[in-house]
Design a protein around this motif. Sequence first.
Motif, PDB file in Angstrom:
ATOM      1  N   PHE A 468       0.822  -1.201   0.000  1.00 53.31           N
ATOM      2  CA  PHE A 468       0.000   0.000   0.000  1.00 53.31           C
ATOM      3  C   PHE A 468       0.864   1.262   0.000  1.00 53.31           C
ATOM      4  N   VAL A 469       1.881   1.279   0.848  1.00 52.23           N
ATOM      5  CA  VAL A 469       2.757   2.452   0.920  1.00 52.23           C
ATOM      6  C   VAL A 469       3.533   2.623  -0.385  1.00 52.23           C
ATOM      7  N   ALA A 470       4.077   1.526  -0.910  1.00 52.47           N
ATOM      8  CA  ALA A 470       4.816   1.602  -2.171  1.00 52.47           C
ATOM      9  C   ALA A 470       3.905   2.071  -3.301  1.00 52.47           C
ATOM     10  N   SER A 471       2.689   1.553  -3.334  1.00 50.13           N
ATOM     11  CA  SER A 471       1.733   1.949  -4.379  1.00 50.13           C
ATOM     12  C   SER A 471       1.359   3.419  -4.247  1.00 50.13           C
ATOM     13  N   ALA A 472       1.214   3.885  -3.004  1.00 47.59           N
ATOM     14  CA  ALA A 472       0.857   5.289  -2.784  1.00 47.59           C
ATOM     15  C   ALA A 472       1.955   6.214  -3.296  1.00 47.59           C
ATOM     16  N   LEU A 473       3.218   5.831  -3.100  1.00 48.95           N
ATOM     17  CA  LEU A 473       4.329   6.650  -3.597  1.00 48.95           C
ATOM     18  C   LEU A 473       4.364   6.659  -5.118  1.00 48.95           C
ATOM     19  N   ILE A 474       4.139   5.497  -5.725  1.00 49.29           N
ATOM     20  CA  ILE A 474       4.091   5.418  -7.191  1.00 49.29           C
ATOM     21  C   ILE A 474       2.971   6.297  -7.727  1.00 49.29           C
ATOM     22  N   GLU A 475       1.815   6.199  -7.114  1.00 47.40           N
ATOM     23  CA  GLU A 475       0.649   6.948  -7.592  1.00 47.40           C
ATOM     24  C   GLU A 475       0.837   8.450  -7.403  1.00 47.40           C
ATOM     25  N   LEU A 476       1.522   8.861  -6.334  1.00 48.42           N
ATOM     26  CA  LEU A 476       1.749  10.288  -6.097  1.00 48.42           C
ATOM     27  C   LEU A 476       2.587  10.893  -7.221  1.00 48.42           C
ATOM     28  N   VAL A 477       3.687  10.210  -7.569  1.00 46.53           N
ATOM     29  CA  VAL A 477       4.525  10.684  -8.672  1.00 46.53           C
ATOM     30  C   VAL A 477       3.735  10.661  -9.978  1.00 46.53           C
ATOM     31  N   PHE A 478       3.011   9.578 -10.202  1.00 46.01           N
ATOM     32  CA  PHE A 478       2.191   9.424 -11.400  1.00 46.01           C
ATOM     33  C   PHE A 478       1.199  10.572 -11.536  1.00 46.01           C
TER      34      PHE A 478
END
Length: 624
Positions: A468-478
């Motif tokens: 979840f945390v890794a996905s949130a960081l990816i999505e923020l940059v995205f």
Amino acid sequence: MSDTVETATKLNLPPRRKRLSLPTRLQSISQLRRRRIIFAALNIATYIVLLTAAAYLMSSGGWTLVDAIMFACFAIGTPWAVIGFWNAVIGLWLLHGRTDAIDAVAPYARAGDQDTPIFAQTAILMTLRNEDPARAIRRLQTVKASLDQTGHGKSYSYFLLSDTDDAQVAAAEEALVATWKTSTPDSGRIVYRRRTDNSGFKAGNVRDFCERWGSDYDLMLPLDADSLMSGEAIVSMTRMMQAHPRIGILQSLVVGMPSSSAFARIFQFGMRHGMRSYTMGQSWWTADCGPFWGHNALVRIRPFKVHCHLPVLKGKPPLGGHILSHDQVEATLMRKAGYEVRVLPYEIGSWEENPPTIIDFAQRDVRWCQGNMQYAKLLNYPGLLPLSRFQLAWAMLMFLGVPAWTLMIALLPAAAYEASSIADYPVTLAIALYIAFFTMYLAPKTAGLIDAALTKGGMASFGGPARFVASALIELVFSFLQGAVSTIRTTIFMIGLAFGKSVTWGGQSRDAHGISWRTAIEDFWPQTLFGVLVCTALYAISPATLLWSLPLTLGYLVAMPFAVATAKPAFGEWLKAKGLCGIPEDFDLPDEIKALDAPMPDHAGPDQRGPDLPPRLPIAHRAA
């Protein structure tokens, strides 16, 4: 004779003034007025503070033309972020600061859990125009099978309403429906109709259904070609509509389906965790004036047929003629007639597919843009409620803010040059205003992350805390990169609107597919050129300002590789294999979504239930 009375006479209905009064309201006018005053006060106060800070900042050294333009752009672009901030904050408070959130926001929802008989007759409509017929019809078959499993299948009928003008696609539609009907014992409940023209677009398609078959049904459930709903969700919503006859439209919270497209996966991950708090907060104050998204919603046919006939706008396209974004206008007309428009503020088993690439996303976005800009001709439409007028203006504001922010970014080098010549320029205030804006802009995402962390099993439903945390960081940059890429496309389109440019409406791409470098260069050279010019100028004037600007400007520079990478099937498969940017359905696949890839049984009646659905909380309790 008024339009309302004349329409009622044609339909052999009593004039409105002679009808029985509407059922009792779900919430008192004073209660909703109090909420709206609180929400307006919070937003106006926040907006004034931001404008005051911006005016002080830009007046440093005296007002210039650049300052005046940037201030005007800031004033236009900021309200959307402010409203989103307070929606998210209020929603988070409701979800985790109160124990009666559902009763406060959706008092009608408890009826969905009651084991009451289904007596309403409902028509489920799927509108098509040059779509993949096998894909679309399979979804409607799945909806029917899921409803039949509930034991209430006889209360629902199915209509494929085609506006297809491609002869080959039309022939495939007819053949597939004929095959479906042949293999279905209750084929009388399946109807296929194709219009020879698409007058009025999708709204005209639905209007044609209402005129021809509407009197045979109490409710209708419009679906798009990429829509899917569970039988449990539809039956629950039907019970809500039966129990509360004042509700004219009940919109489900539509969420994305599992996807192998990297773009769709990342995009809908951010939407999924962010929309819970946002929608809960929005529904708290909009209440009976909620939005309608045109699909995955139950609509009461009689008032829709009488009161929601769309006007044809004066003038020529793109802003005149038939209304493209019809759904929100239909919601305002339903409210004008005295019926409530409600949005379920939690997931219920209602899905759609998101665009698989940035190009498909942009094409959908400009269609919405043109439709929303048509609302300018409806702001003074007679009889609309004040909140309905605000919602039309709000929908326009979503797109008006895009060119405003694009112009602000274009003027950043000039503003930085002016600031460098001011000895006592308030740098601290500039940084504080910048951080405050981004705090508000990111509030729905931040509230969604907090909500998932505070909800029991919240992060687990997204694959666990680490994913979840890794996905949130990816999505923020995205989200920052995607936002920059989209703004230029929308800005260029809005300039084209002023010169008569219009969109074409056809089938949409649903499946993951790649984008070639050639296509990326052809489509995204304006973004790249804009980014190079702005960033080069900023670097020459103030490298520090360039660094601060990167969340806003980096997306322009990397538009081409961003488009190629997020469309690359291998990237999507890698994210899927690692469980990154997955939504809850990726980790606990509902039977309805499984059925899309499984052989379809000839008939799934109440005694042929197939695999049991996973254990679920009563629907109205899932947001608690």
